[in-house]
Enzyme design. Structure first.
Site, PDB file in Angstrom:
ATOM      1  N   CYS A 294      31.571 -29.957   8.478  1.00  0.00           N
ATOM      2  CA  CYS A 294      31.321 -31.305   8.985  1.00  0.00           C
ATOM      3  C   CYS A 294      30.569 -32.158   7.957  1.00  0.00           C
ATOM      4  O   CYS A 294      31.013 -33.263   7.613  1.00  0.00           O
ATOM      5  CB  CYS A 294      30.571 -31.236  10.305  1.00  0.00           C
TER       6      CYS A 294
HETATM    7  N1  NDP Z   1      30.122 -26.913  15.573  1.00  0.00           N
HETATM    8  C1  NDP Z   1      30.533 -27.716  14.594  1.00  0.00           C
HETATM    9  O1  NDP Z   1      30.254 -28.929  14.599  1.00  0.00           O
HETATM   10  C2  NDP Z   1      31.344 -27.177  13.465  1.00  0.00           C
HETATM   11  C3  NDP Z   1      31.603 -25.831  13.336  1.00  0.00           C
HETATM   12  N2  NDP Z   1      32.357 -25.377  12.279  1.00  0.00           N
HETATM   13  C4  NDP Z   1      32.627 -23.949  12.118  1.00  0.00           C
HETATM   14  O2  NDP Z   1      33.592 -23.555  13.095  1.00  0.00           O
HETATM   15  C5  NDP Z   1      33.342 -22.221  13.510  1.00  0.00           C
HETATM   16  C6  NDP Z   1      33.139 -22.214  15.030  1.00  0.00           C
HETATM   17  O3  NDP Z   1      32.022 -23.034  15.319  1.00  0.00           O
HETATM   18  P1  NDP Z   1      31.530 -23.308  16.822  1.00  0.00           P
HETATM   19  O4  NDP Z   1      32.692 -23.581  17.694  1.00  0.00           O
HETATM   20  O5  NDP Z   1      30.449 -24.286  16.709  1.00  0.00           O
HETATM   21  O6  NDP Z   1      30.928 -21.847  17.176  1.00  0.00           O
HETATM   22  P2  NDP Z   1      30.453 -21.291  18.570  1.00  0.00           P
HETATM   23  O7  NDP Z   1      29.310 -20.412  18.259  1.00  0.00           O
HETATM   24  O8  NDP Z   1      30.280 -22.403  19.528  1.00  0.00           O
HETATM   25  O9  NDP Z   1      31.703 -20.384  19.026  1.00  0.00           O
HETATM   26  C7  NDP Z   1      32.111 -19.240  18.336  1.00  0.00           C
HETATM   27  C8  NDP Z   1      33.350 -18.619  19.008  1.00  0.00           C
HETATM   28  O10 NDP Z   1      33.764 -17.476  18.265  1.00  0.00           O
HETATM   29  C9  NDP Z   1      33.900 -16.331  19.122  1.00  0.00           C
HETATM   30  N3  NDP Z   1      33.455 -15.172  18.339  1.00  0.00           N
HETATM   31  C10 NDP Z   1      32.196 -14.900  17.906  1.00  0.00           C
HETATM   32  N4  NDP Z   1      32.177 -13.780  17.154  1.00  0.00           N
HETATM   33  C11 NDP Z   1      33.468 -13.324  17.116  1.00  0.00           C
HETATM   34  C12 NDP Z   1      34.093 -12.191  16.520  1.00  0.00           C
HETATM   35  N5  NDP Z   1      33.402 -11.308  15.789  1.00  0.00           N
HETATM   36  N6  NDP Z   1      35.425 -12.028  16.700  1.00  0.00           N
HETATM   37  C13 NDP Z   1      36.148 -12.901  17.428  1.00  0.00           C
HETATM   38  N7  NDP Z   1      35.601 -14.008  18.027  1.00  0.00           N
HETATM   39  C14 NDP Z   1      34.290 -14.207  17.867  1.00  0.00           C
HETATM   40  C15 NDP Z   1      33.020 -16.648  20.329  1.00  0.00           C
HETATM   41  O11 NDP Z   1      33.535 -16.069  21.517  1.00  0.00           O
HETATM   42  P3  NDP Z   1      33.290 -14.569  21.961  1.00  0.00           P
HETATM   43  O12 NDP Z   1      31.948 -14.178  21.421  1.00  0.00           O
HETATM   44  O13 NDP Z   1      33.360 -14.596  23.461  1.00  0.00           O
HETATM   45  O14 NDP Z   1      34.427 -13.781  21.390  1.00  0.00           O
HETATM   46  C16 NDP Z   1      33.137 -18.166  20.425  1.00  0.00           C
HETATM   47  O15 NDP Z   1      34.274 -18.513  21.197  1.00  0.00           O
HETATM   48  C17 NDP Z   1      32.099 -21.733  12.750  1.00  0.00           C
HETATM   49  O16 NDP Z   1      32.476 -21.046  11.591  1.00  0.00           O
HETATM   50  C18 NDP Z   1      31.414 -23.049  12.388  1.00  0.00           C
HETATM   51  O17 NDP Z   1      30.615 -22.898  11.274  1.00  0.00           O
HETATM   52  C19 NDP Z   1      32.896 -26.223  11.378  1.00  0.00           C
HETATM   53  C20 NDP Z   1      32.668 -27.572  11.468  1.00  0.00           C
HETATM   54  C21 NDP Z   1      31.852 -28.142  12.500  1.00  0.00           C
HETATM   55  C1  X2W Z   2      23.352 -28.889  13.087  1.00  0.00           C
HETATM   56  C2  X2W Z   2      23.779 -27.604  12.421  1.00  0.00           C
HETATM   57  O1  X2W Z   2      23.153 -26.566  12.595  1.00  0.00           O
HETATM   58  N1  X2W Z   2      24.864 -27.663  11.672  1.00  0.00           N
HETATM   59  C3  X2W Z   2      25.414 -26.503  11.004  1.00  0.00           C
HETATM   60  C4  X2W Z   2      26.643 -26.885  10.213  1.00  0.00           C
HETATM   61  C5  X2W Z   2      27.910 -26.817  11.012  1.00  0.00           C
HETATM   62  C6  X2W Z   2      29.128 -26.477  10.177  1.00  0.00           C
HETATM   63  O2  X2W Z   2      29.983 -27.261   9.861  1.00  0.00           O
HETATM   64  O3  X2W Z   2      29.093 -25.224   9.713  1.00  0.00           O
HETATM   65  P1  X2W Z   2      30.144 -24.353   8.877  1.00  0.00           P
HETATM   66  O4  X2W Z   2      30.085 -24.687   7.464  1.00  0.00           O
HETATM   67  O5  X2W Z   2      29.682 -22.947   9.067  1.00  0.00           O
HETATM   68  O6  X2W Z   2      31.477 -24.594   9.414  1.00  0.00           O
HETATM   69  C7  X2W Z   2      24.421 -25.906  10.020  1.00  0.00           C
HETATM   70  O7  X2W Z   2      23.630 -26.621   9.423  1.00  0.00           O
HETATM   71  O8  X2W Z   2      24.538 -24.699   9.779  1.00  0.00           O
END
Ligand code: NDP
Ligand code: X2W
Length: 344
Positions: free
Chosen positions: A150
């Site tokens: 992000c």
């Molecule tokens: N939140 C954001 O704004 C952003 C996030 N990202 C990236 O996207 C990815 C997801 O983020 P976010 O949705 O916030 O994460 P969350 O922590 O909200 O969700 C993670 C998901 O992954 C599943 N999970 C966790 N561990 C495992 C595993 N070992 N095997 C299979 N499934 C697994 C969990 O479900 P369960 O444990 O039930 O299997 C859950 O559904 C991360 O890598 C994050 O860094 C990127 C850009 C922005």
């Molecule tokens: C507010 C906050 O905690 N933000 C996350 C970044 C979210 C994200 O984009 O993480 P990935 O690079 O893992 O996809 C952080 O700083 O770690």
């Protein structure tokens, strides 16, 4: 219909994929995984999706079921896509990974920043960085797409026009970025509690955040040379949104920066350059796959300030992932994504 699998369907980016794909005219989610909610129906867990996904239920990740899909999105913590990607690619499925697993081209640098060995260095050659405004042609043929983070999305889109034209001094670039709390994911943590994160704001990871090497990699590619970058993320009391305030020195005053930015993004459906003097708000992109940008040269000096806002869960993650899918499959790039932001 394109068959979709989502690994990690209970997290914030996973449910955002469900929301966006519910309206996609050519895609249908067939498999959605969760290890903790196996058997639970999506519509029972997420009431906003009632009326969609009537019978779809969470299942544990299974390569055979996922391999029957045309596209598999990973919305999982880092390391998970590493462990499943090779096997899935062998089935002919395309992978669109929202995690950081394939964003850095250098496996050793990845290991240093993520504190564990890179789990699939042999796949890095075929991984394409999924920032369409830079890599559209490569995304078209990609089977493994690494969706940018992000902060890296907001920062790169804000700085690319200056660096690509060699206008900004590459030795000193500052990215002062603010994020909503959903950026930290849905997992329980003290820092995300209402009492900790609301009515307060703080910087974190000033000594070095794992998005630093990702942003630097993208800016260096644009500049064609090394870039000296200071990146300071902040946690702010909002749920969604990234606001990046970007500082660069531009000694050349002969170029009209407003015209430059407008020309750079004229053909981009998801980048909106605001009129001169504007101050974009995160709420103006909430829920939309959009980056809004304004460029300023305060008091006509050498310091240029670019303001760039996105929704971290949409253009910063799931929306950008769907945009990449559309490009990779030769669909209309805006399919399922052409909706306005939520206000207020
Ligand atoms: N939140 C954001 O704004 C952003 C996030 N990202 C990236 O996207 C990815 C997801 O983020 P976010 O949705 O916030 O994460 P969350 O922590 O909200 O969700 C993670 C998901 O992954 C599943 N999970 C966790 N561990 C495992 C595993 N070992 N095997 C299979 N499934 C697994 C969990 O479900 P369960 O444990 O039930 O299997 C859950 O559904 C991360 O890598 C994050 O860094 C990127 C850009 C922005
Ligand atoms: C507010 C906050 O905690 N933000 C996350 C970044 C979210 C994200 O984009 O993480 P990935 O690079 O893992 O996809 C952080 O700083 O770690």
């Amino acid at each position: 219909m394109i068959k979709i699998g989502i690994v990690g369907g209970t997290g914030y980016t996973g449910v955002e994929l469900l929301r966006l794909l519910a309206r996609h005219p050519q895609a249908r989610v067939e498999v959605i995984t969760s290890r903790s909610e196996e058997g639970v129906r999506v519509a029972d867990m997420y009431p906003n999706l009632r009326g969609h996904y009537r019978d779809l239920a969470f299942s544990v990740p299974d390569v055979q079921a996922l391999g029957a899909c045309d596209v598999v999105f990973f919305a999982t913590p880092h390391g998970v896509a590493h462990s499943m990607a090779a096997e899935l690619l062998a089935t002919g499925t395309r992978i669109i990974d929202l995690s950081a697993d394939f964003r850095l081209q250098d496996a050793e640098e990845w290991a240093r920043w993520y504190g564990q060995p890179h789990g699939a260095p042999q796949l890095l050659d075929q991984a394409v960085y999924g920032l369409p405004e830079v890599n559209r042609e490569a995304i078209r043929n990609a089977r493994l797409i690494a969706v940018p983070g992000c902060y890296p999305t907001a920062t790169q889109l804000g700085l690319l026009p200056l660096l690509e034209q060699g206008l900004a001094d590459p030795s000193r670039i500052i990215a002062d970025c603010k994020s909503g709390v959903s950026g930290a994911g849905r997992g329980a943590s003290v820092g995300s509690l209402l009492c900790e994160a609301s009515e307060s704001m703080k910087a974190y990871a000033v000594a070095g955040h794992r998005h630093l090497p990702e942003i630097r990699q993208g800016l260096q590619r644009a500049a064609g040379q090394a870039v000296g970058l200071t990146f300071v993320p902040h946690l702010t009391p909002m749920i969604r949104g990234i606001h990046a305030t970007l500082y660069a020195t531009v000694a050349d005053h002969s170029v009209d920066l407003q015209t430059l930015f407008e020309a750079r993004y004229a053909d981009e459906p998801f980048v909106d350059v605001l009129p001169a003097g504007s101050h974009p708000e995160t709420r103006s992109v909430k829920g939309a796959n959009l980056c809004r940008i304004a460029v300023h040269r305060p008091q006509g000096g050498d310091l240029v300030v670019v303001l760039s806002v996105i929704d971290n869960l949409v253009k910063g993650a799931s929306g950008q992932a769907v945009q990449c899918m559309n490009i990779a499959l030769g669909l209309e790039e805006t399919a399922g994504l052409d909706f306005p932001a939520l206000m207020p």
